[in-house]
Structures are given as structure tokens and as C-alpha cells.
Design a protein around this motif. Structure first.
Motif, short mmCIF file in Angstrom:
data_model
loop_
_atom_site.label_atom_id
_atom_site.label_comp_id
_atom_site.label_asym_id
_atom_site.label_seq_id
_atom_site.Cartn_x
_atom_site.Cartn_y
_atom_site.Cartn_z
N TRP A 1 11.36 1.69 -10.30
CA TRP A 1 10.73 0.43 -9.91
C TRP A 1 11.25 -0.20 -8.71
N VAL A 2 12.37 -0.39 -8.55
CA VAL A 2 13.39 -1.00 -7.59
C VAL A 2 13.41 -0.22 -6.42
N LEU A 3 14.12 1.09 -6.52
CA LEU A 3 14.23 1.91 -5.53
C LEU A 3 12.84 2.62 -4.97
N ASP A 4 11.94 2.68 -6.13
CA ASP A 4 10.53 2.98 -5.64
C ASP A 4 10.48 4.60 -5.56
N ILE A 5 11.39 5.38 -6.07
CA ILE A 5 11.47 6.96 -5.85
C ILE A 5 10.12 7.52 -5.99
N GLY B 1 0.85 -1.30 0.02
CA GLY B 1 0.03 -0.32 -0.06
C GLY B 1 0.98 1.40 0.13
N SER B 2 1.73 1.12 0.66
CA SER B 2 2.74 2.34 0.64
C SER B 2 3.87 2.46 -0.49
N TYR B 3 3.95 1.54 -1.34
CA TYR B 3 4.54 1.67 -2.47
C TYR B 3 3.98 2.34 -3.84
N ASN B 4 4.54 3.09 -4.50
CA ASN B 4 4.05 3.65 -5.77
C ASN B 4 4.73 3.22 -6.91
N PHE C 1 23.25 8.53 -10.06
CA PHE C 1 22.45 8.69 -11.31
C PHE C 1 20.86 8.31 -11.11
N ALA C 2 20.68 6.95 -10.71
CA ALA C 2 19.03 6.62 -10.40
C ALA C 2 18.48 7.56 -9.72
N PRO C 3 18.68 8.00 -8.46
CA PRO C 3 18.03 8.75 -7.74
C PRO C 3 17.85 10.22 -8.52
N TRP C 4 18.78 10.73 -8.86
CA TRP C 4 18.78 12.28 -9.48
C TRP C 4 17.90 12.09 -10.90
N LEU C 5 18.13 10.87 -11.40
CA LEU C 5 17.47 10.97 -12.67
C LEU C 5 15.95 10.94 -12.55
#
Ligand code: WTA
Length: 557
Positions: free
Chosen positions: A232-236, A14-17, A259-263
């Protein structure tokens, strides 16, 4: 799965997006991920632009891009500020004649300047070579020499570990302190160098079982892999405060620390200083970290400190991930019982450039398994001839090639590159694994002599070479010895030259010799003196396998 477990998972999900994941997971194509990037519309490619500048152009300039925390020091920068500083660094690099494709090394502690330097290099089309802050002279020298780096960004402290006279290609050394102090001229024009998806982005040196570390070169196309796995994996999510504990000198620290978080426009945390359980918990509580990516050794160290976590408010945490070494079920259970969260394991390698086997946040976790293939990824478990084995068998863990994050080349070493692709269509990881009926992959060890200590890859050859440079050491064989906290520790077996007598002091001196010249993480924690080392009959090569077997027998005796 029990009804209780299913309910627990539903409650967490429920808390993931996983925005649009459910609709597309079965039909996903990498092209869909490319659509997330602006280059898909404009045709103009540059990973640094997508990482920072794009967010400023889209109106998010005032959003916090990073929180920096080191002891008592605190600093936060917005995307505007990061863009501005990146431009400033990029201009300085241009003024020093850096051109597209040049290798520019960054040797800095975990500070905003480290992240900004890497992006500045990439922005002007050069290739960034981030170096781990704990590297000593030999490690620094070997890496810059290998790909003939011409420029180095460092600071006045770390430069002491740069043996300049032994690095002939190095033309310029820039100090972050001095760049920061230069007046910042407003940029006259955009500094972004538009490149091709196949152009070089970043080079990471990593160990194998033979030879010195190899330069794994990634291309700008990797950002396709980074953005979608970040999502999808880090679910940012928009309000996340995301903390990856790795230094950008390691691939986890660049790909999933930068890269992944800032993208995905996340606010990231950059933490300086050494590991200390109190400081880590304090950081999570103070910055209200929501998403935390770390490694089993760190979790085990926290776990070994007992209940001190109870003194901190960790309720902001929403999603925890792990990488780099086998994640023991015990650690998963600890986090579940004490933090109310499952730790999501992920598997990938420097060479693969991004997640390949993952636990997506809304799916069932099987403790002991690394998870399932990421959408668009096909796993094969192969026998020694490259044939696929049936589910449930242990074999070589292979991935159908290619995918966007896959390395572009091993710098100057085609043979090494080709050795990953021995069987038509497959990338061979060097790991052994099995896959169960539901697709979950279970790590079973390495098929070579590579050592994994605290999640860091250590090539035995590099340590052995350093050991025999010590005047007392005649021959050396280095293996990984199982360790309850670090997964493995580096253990060296040595023979002494005539005239030297074994003593505590001598062994400590040898250990420090490796530590001082190579790096702390590669220095053997144990050294055992033996009369002779087991060797192959014909070529006389040291049989590490034999040493390891003996070591394992001792442990089980
Ligand atoms: C190991 C780190 C077990 C594996 C991103 C791999 C793992 C090597 C896991 C790559 C995991 C990585 N469980 N083992 N979840 N993730 N490994 O290049 O042996 O530093 O081949 O990349 O770490 O290490 P590297």
C-alpha cells in the motif's frame, strides 16, 4: 484544497494501484494482511521462505529479483538464482553448526552477497545482525558483544575492522568471497527451518539519548507489517523496478530495501559505491527505476546540484518516498515542479519495525506533514502524564500498541524496553508532534537529546565517550546543530586537559579519532573548545540542552 490540486491528485492516483485498499481501508485488520502470506494457509512460518522461495514455488523463478550496479559493474539475478545462492549460504552456515536462535552478523558492503547472507541466516532460523558497512572497530565490537554473536559473514576488506580478540563469543568468521567459490551442492532437502511468529528474525542496533546503542530485536511476525505496507505505501506492482537507497545495516535498508519489496515480488536495485548525483540519476535512467525510496538529505543534496537531472531520462519514475528526517516542503515542491511527482513522506522507527504514519499514494499530501496513521494504527498525542491531548496540540507522539512490526525486545535490557511503554497501552516514540483535524501528523522535534544527521540516529553519549578517550579531551558534550543539507550535524563542545593547546591540527586529530574508531557518520563535523561545560548542580551531569540552546541562539543572532 483547490480544484487544481484535487485534479492533480486524481491524475497521479490514476497510476497507482492500491489493490483492494479502497474497499478495506476502513475495516482493515492486521489479520487481513496475514492472509497475504502463505503461512496463513500452511501454518508454516519463515520470513526468508516468504521472501524468495515462495515466488519460485509459485512459478516466478525466472523473474529478475535484483539488479546490482556499482561503478561499471552490472549483475542481475533471478528469484531462482537468489534462492539457489541463499540455500548455498544457508548450507555453509549449517555446516558450521549454526542453530536456531544463534546471532549471525553480516558485515558486508551493499552487494547481493549482503542480502543473500541475511536471508540465509533467517532461512535456518538464526537471527541476522546486519552491520552498516562504514562501522569501525568499536561499533562492530560493541554490537557483536552485546548479543554474543557467534558467527560473522564479512569480506577480506571489512574484516580488518573486526577486532576479533575483543569479541570472545565470535567462533567463526566466514568470507563471502570464499563461500561464493565453494562448489554448490544441490540441496538434499529444504533448508527452511519453520519457526514461530514470535521467534527472532533480525536485530538492529540503534541509538538513544543515553548509553550505547541498543539491540532492537524483531520477530518473524513483522513480515505481516512488511508485506502490507510494501503493497500500500510503496505501492509495489508487478513490473516495478524498486530502489531503496539505504544499506541493510539500517532498518530502512532491511525492511524496505529487502523484506517489503521481495515479499511483494518486486525487482529491487542494489547500488554500491558512494553518493554522487550523476551516478544516481544515471542509475534511475539506465534501470528504468519506477519506485524510489530515499531520505531528505539525499534529496537536498540532489537539489543543491542544480539542473543536472535534466541530462537524464527520469520518466520511468512513478512513485517517490522519503523517510528518516523532516522532509521540507521546498524539496516536495522541487520534485513536483521538476519531476512531476510528489515525494511521499513516511514516519517510523527502528523499534516500530514498519511504517506507522504515511502518505498513501492516492491521498492528499500536506507538505510539512509526515502523513496520516497507516490503517490499523492509532496515533495519540500525549501530555507528560500520558493523557491524550486535543487535536492541534504539541505533545509526545505515541502509538497504540501492539502491531505486527513492533519490536519483540531490546536485547538483554528489559528496563529499556519497558521505558517505551510508560503509559498503559501506548508505545512512546520520543518524538514530539501535533495532529491536525484531518489526522495529519506534523513532526516538532525530539523530546530527548538524540541527534538525527542525514537521517541517521546518533546517540550523543556514544560520541562523548569516544571523545574523552582522546588524550587531549577532558570533558565533552555533544549536540545536534541545525544544518541546511543534513538536517543536523554532530557538534561537540570539549574542554582540554592541562598541557594541551587548541589548534586546528589538534581538533582535526580529535575528529579523525572518532571517525576512525567509531564511524564516519558519528564523528563531529564541528568541535568547539570551551573553558567549562554547563552541568547540573546536584549530579554534575553535562547539560546538553543548555549547549543546544546556546547554539540555536548563535544561529538566530
Ligand atoms: C526520525 C528510521 C521526521 C524520528 C526509519 C524518529 C522522522 C527517528 C521521519 C527514527 C519523518 C523518521 N519525519 N522525522 N518522516 N522518519 N524520523 O530508528 O525522530 O533510524 O524517531 O528509523 O527518525 O529513526 P530510525
Amino acid at each position: 484544497m483547490s480544484a487544481k490540486e484535487i485534479n492533480e491528485i486524481k491524475a497521479i492516483a490514476g497510476s497507482y494501484n492500491l489493490e483492494n485498499y479502497d474497499q478495506v481501508k476502513d475495516t482493515f485488520e492486521w489479520e487481513d494482511a496475514a492472509k497475504e502470506l502463505s503461512y496463513f494457509q500452511t501454518g508454516k512460518v519463515n520470513a526468508a521462505y516468504e521472501t524468495i522461495d515462495r515466488h519460485v514455488e509459485e512459478g516466478y523463478g525466472d523473474k529478475i529479483a535484483l539488479h546490482y550496479i556499482n561503478g561499471d559493474e552490472r549483475k542481475s539475478l533471478t528469484f531462482n538464482e537468489v534462492k539457489h545462492q541463499t540455500d548455498h549460504y544457508a548450507q555453509v552456515l549449517k555446516d558450521h553448526g549454526v542453530q536456531k536462535g544463534d546471532r549471525v552478523f553480516v558485515f558486508l558492503p551493499k552487494t547481493p552477497a549482503c542480502y543473500i547472507s541475511i536471508l540465509a541466516v533467517i532461512k535456518i532460523g538464526a537471527i541476522a545482525g546486519p552491520l552498516f558497512e562504514a562501522f569501525m572497530e568499536e561499533a562492530v565490537k560493541d554490537r557483536i558483544n552485546d548479543c554474543k554473536g557467534t558467527v560473522l559473514i564479512t569480506d577480506k576488506e571489512l574484516v580488518k575492522r573486526v577486532p576479533q580478540k575483543d569479541i570472545p563469543s565470535l567462533e567463526t568468521i566466514l568470507f563471502a568471497e570464499e563461500i561464493d567459490a565453494l562448489p554448490q551442492a544441490p540441496a538434499k532437502e529444504s533448508l527452511v527451518e519453520w519457526v514461530d511468529l514470535e521467534d527472532g528474525l533480525i536485530i538492529h542496533y540503534t541509538s538513544g539519548s543515553t548509553g550505547k546503542p541498543k539491540g532492537v530485536l524483531h520477530a518473524h511476525r513483522s513480515m505481516i507489517h512488511h508485506i502490507i505496507s510494501g503493497k500500500w505505501v510503496l505501492d509495489i506492482q508487478e513490473d516495478d523496478v524498486y530502489w531503496c537507497t539505504s544499506h541493510p545495516g539500517w532498518v530502512t535498508g532491511s525492511v524496505y530495501g529487502l523484506f517489503a519489496p521481495w515479499l511483494n515480488r518486486a525487482t529491487i536495485v542494489i547500488q554500491g559505491g558512494r553518493f554522487k548525483a550523476e551516478n544516481w540519476y544515471q542509475l534511475i535512467a539506465e534501470l528504468k527505476v519506477t519506485t524510489w525510496y530515499s531520505a531528505p538529505t539525499a534529496f537536498r543534496m540532489l537539489l543543491s546540484q542544480g539542473e543536472i537531472f535534466k541530462e537524464y531520462d527520469l520518466s520511468s519514475l512513478r512513485h517517490i518516498l522519503s523517510v528518516g528526517e523532516p522532509l521540507n516542503p521546498e524539496v516536495i515542491h522541487w520534485a513536483w515542479n521538476n519531476l512531476g511527482l510528489r515525494i511521499h513522506d513516511t514516519w517510523w522507527m527502528t523499534e516500530t519495525g514498519g511504517h506507522l504514519i504515511v502518505n498513501l499514494p492516492n491521498e492528499k499530501i500536506k507538505p510539512g506533514s509526515m502523513g496520516r496513521p497507516f490503517p490499523g494504527i492509532t496515533v495519540g498525542i500525549l501530555d507528560s502524564e500520558g493523557n491524550e491531548l486535543p487535536r492541534g496540540s504539541v505533545g509526545q507522539l505515541a502509538i497504540r500498541a501492539p502491531w505486527p512490526g513492533l519490536m519483540k525486545e531490546i536485547w538483554g535490557n528489559k528496563d529499556k524496553f519497558n521505558s517505551y511503554f510508560l503509559y498503559e497501552g501506548w508505545y512512546i516514540s520520543g518524538d514530539l508532534a501535533l495532529q491536525d483535524e484531518e489526522g495529519y501528523v506534523f513532526f516538532q522535534g525530539r523530546s530527548d537529546d538524540m541527534i538525527n544527521s542525514a537521517g541517521e540516529r546518533i546517540g550523543p553519549f556514544e560520541v562523548e565517550s569516544k571523545l574523552i578517550e582522546h588524550p587531549a579531551v577532558s570533558e565533552a558534550g555533544v549536540v545536534g546543530k541545525p544544518d541546511p543539507i543534513r538536517g543536523e550535524i554532530v557538534k561537540a563542545f570539549i574542554t582540554l586537559r592541562t598541557g594541551f593547546v587548541e589548534s586546528e591540527a589538534l581538533l582535526e586529530e580529535i575528529r579523525l579519532f572518532v571517525r576512525k574508531n567509531l564511524s564516519a557518520h558519528a564523528a563531529p563535523r564541528e568541535i568547539e573548545v570551551v573553558d567549562e561545560l554547563p552541568k547540573t548542580k546536584i549530579s554534575g551531569k553535562i547539560l546538553r540542552r543548555k549547549l543546544k540552546e546556546q547554539e540555536l541562539q548563535k544561529l538566530h543572532a
